[in-house]
Scaffold this motif. Sequence first.
Motif, PDB file in Angstrom:
ATOM      1  N   PRO A   1       0.818  -1.217   0.000  1.00 35.47           N
ATOM      2  CA  PRO A   1       0.000   0.000   0.000  1.00 35.47           C
ATOM      3  C   PRO A   1       0.851   1.265   0.000  1.00 35.47           C
ATOM      4  N   LEU A   2       0.345   2.234  -0.717  1.00 27.23           N
ATOM      5  CA  LEU A   2       0.988   3.546  -0.778  1.00 27.23           C
ATOM      6  C   LEU A   2       0.026   4.561  -0.178  1.00 27.23           C
ATOM      7  N   PRO A   3       0.399   5.731   0.192  1.00 26.05           N
ATOM      8  CA  PRO A   3       1.693   6.338  -0.041  1.00 26.05           C
ATOM      9  C   PRO A   3       2.714   5.978   1.029  1.00 26.05           C
ATOM     10  N   VAL A   4       3.957   6.034   0.647  1.00 22.24           N
ATOM     11  CA  VAL A   4       5.068   5.871   1.570  1.00 22.24           C
ATOM     12  C   VAL A   4       5.556   7.272   1.900  1.00 22.24           C
ATOM     13  N   ARG A   5       5.519   7.600   3.171  1.00 28.97           N
ATOM     14  CA  ARG A   5       5.887   8.949   3.595  1.00 28.97           C
ATOM     15  C   ARG A   5       7.189   8.990   4.394  1.00 28.97           C
ATOM     16  N   ASP A   6       7.569   7.844   4.957  1.00 29.96           N
ATOM     17  CA  ASP A   6       8.769   7.810   5.795  1.00 29.96           C
ATOM     18  C   ASP A   6       9.250   6.362   5.893  1.00 29.96           C
ATOM     19  N   ALA A   7      10.307   6.154   6.669  1.00 30.39           N
ATOM     20  CA  ALA A   7      10.891   4.816   6.780  1.00 30.39           C
ATOM     21  C   ALA A   7       9.893   3.802   7.375  1.00 30.39           C
ATOM     22  N   ALA A   8       9.079   4.239   8.317  1.00 32.40           N
ATOM     23  CA  ALA A   8       8.132   3.321   8.957  1.00 32.40           C
ATOM     24  C   ALA A   8       7.056   2.850   7.973  1.00 32.40           C
ATOM     25  N   THR A   9       6.498   3.761   7.167  1.00 29.53           N
ATOM     26  CA  THR A   9       5.469   3.336   6.215  1.00 29.53           C
ATOM     27  C   THR A   9       6.087   2.543   5.071  1.00 29.53           C
ATOM     28  N   PHE A  10       7.342   2.843   4.732  1.00 32.84           N
ATOM     29  CA  PHE A  10       8.040   2.059   3.719  1.00 32.84           C
ATOM     30  C   PHE A  10       8.218   0.626   4.210  1.00 32.84           C
ATOM     31  N   GLU A  11       8.687   0.479   5.430  1.00 32.34           N
ATOM     32  CA  GLU A  11       8.912  -0.857   5.989  1.00 32.34           C
ATOM     33  C   GLU A  11       7.598  -1.630   6.115  1.00 32.34           C
ATOM     34  N   ALA A  12       6.533  -0.955   6.500  1.00 32.77           N
ATOM     35  CA  ALA A  12       5.235  -1.618   6.642  1.00 32.77           C
ATOM     36  C   ALA A  12       4.675  -2.080   5.299  1.00 32.77           C
ATOM     37  N   ALA A  13       5.010  -1.375   4.224  1.00 30.55           N
ATOM     38  CA  ALA A  13       4.484  -1.711   2.897  1.00 30.55           C
ATOM     39  C   ALA A  13       5.265  -2.821   2.220  1.00 30.55           C
ATOM     40  N   ARG A  14       6.451  -3.123   2.692  1.00 28.81           N
ATOM     41  CA  ARG A  14       7.325  -4.093   2.016  1.00 28.81           C
ATOM     42  C   ARG A  14       6.760  -5.503   2.037  1.00 28.81           C
ATOM     43  N   ARG A  15       7.009  -6.208   0.941  1.00 29.10           N
ATOM     44  CA  ARG A  15       6.720  -7.651   0.837  1.00 29.10           C
ATOM     45  C   ARG A  15       8.009  -8.304   0.356  1.00 29.10           C
ATOM     46  N   SER A  16       8.798  -8.747   1.324  1.00 22.56           N
ATOM     47  CA  SER A  16      10.146  -9.228   1.014  1.00 22.56           C
ATOM     48  C   SER A  16      10.143 -10.414   0.063  1.00 22.56           C
ATOM     49  N   GLU A  17       9.107 -11.251   0.103  1.00 24.83           N
ATOM     50  CA  GLU A  17       9.071 -12.394  -0.815  1.00 24.83           C
ATOM     51  C   GLU A  17       8.953 -11.928  -2.266  1.00 24.83           C
ATOM     52  N   LEU A  18       8.258 -10.821  -2.488  1.00 23.19           N
ATOM     53  CA  LEU A  18       8.144 -10.279  -3.850  1.00 23.19           C
ATOM     54  C   LEU A  18       9.412  -9.551  -4.265  1.00 23.19           C
ATOM     55  N   GLU A  19      10.098  -8.935  -3.320  1.00 23.24           N
ATOM     56  CA  GLU A  19      11.380  -8.301  -3.627  1.00 23.24           C
ATOM     57  C   GLU A  19      12.389  -9.351  -4.081  1.00 23.24           C
TER      58      GLU A  19
END
Length: 131
Positions: free
Chosen positions: A55-73
Motif C-alpha cells: 500500500p501507498l503512499p510511503v511517507r517515511d521509513a516506517a510506512t516504507f517498511e510496513a508496505a514491504r513484501r520481502s518475498e516479492l522483492e
Amino acid sequence: EAAVADVLAKLYAAYRRFEQLGLRLAAGCEKAFAAAGAPGGAVALGARGSVVFGPLPVRDAATFEAARRSELERLLWLYAANRGLYLTPARPQNWAISVAHGEAEVDHYAAVLGELLAELGPALDGPGRSL
C-alpha cells in the motif's frame, strides 16, 4: 575558476539527468502496477529509488517498511536476473541510476517489472498473501 565552473556545470547536468531518469523509472513502475491492478508503486529520489509491493503512499521509513513484501522483492531479483537485468541483491529491492544508464535501461526495468506483475496477477491481492 573557469575549470571549476565547467566541472560544476557538468555535475549539475549529470544530477539533473539522474533526476529525470529516476522520475521516468518511477513512472514506468507506477504504470506497471496500475496495468496489473496490483497494490504498490515506486518511490524515487534522484538516482535512488525503490519498488514498493504494498500500500501507498510511503511517507517515511516506517510506512516504507510496513508496505514491504520481502518475498516479492526476492522474486523480482530472480525474475529480473533471468531476463538479463542485474539488480543489486539489496533488501529492500532498490535501484541506483548511474551515468551508464539511459532511457532504454530504465524502460527495460519497468517492462520486466510489468511482466512479473502480469504473471503474478491475483497473487498480489494483499500484503498477507504468500507466494
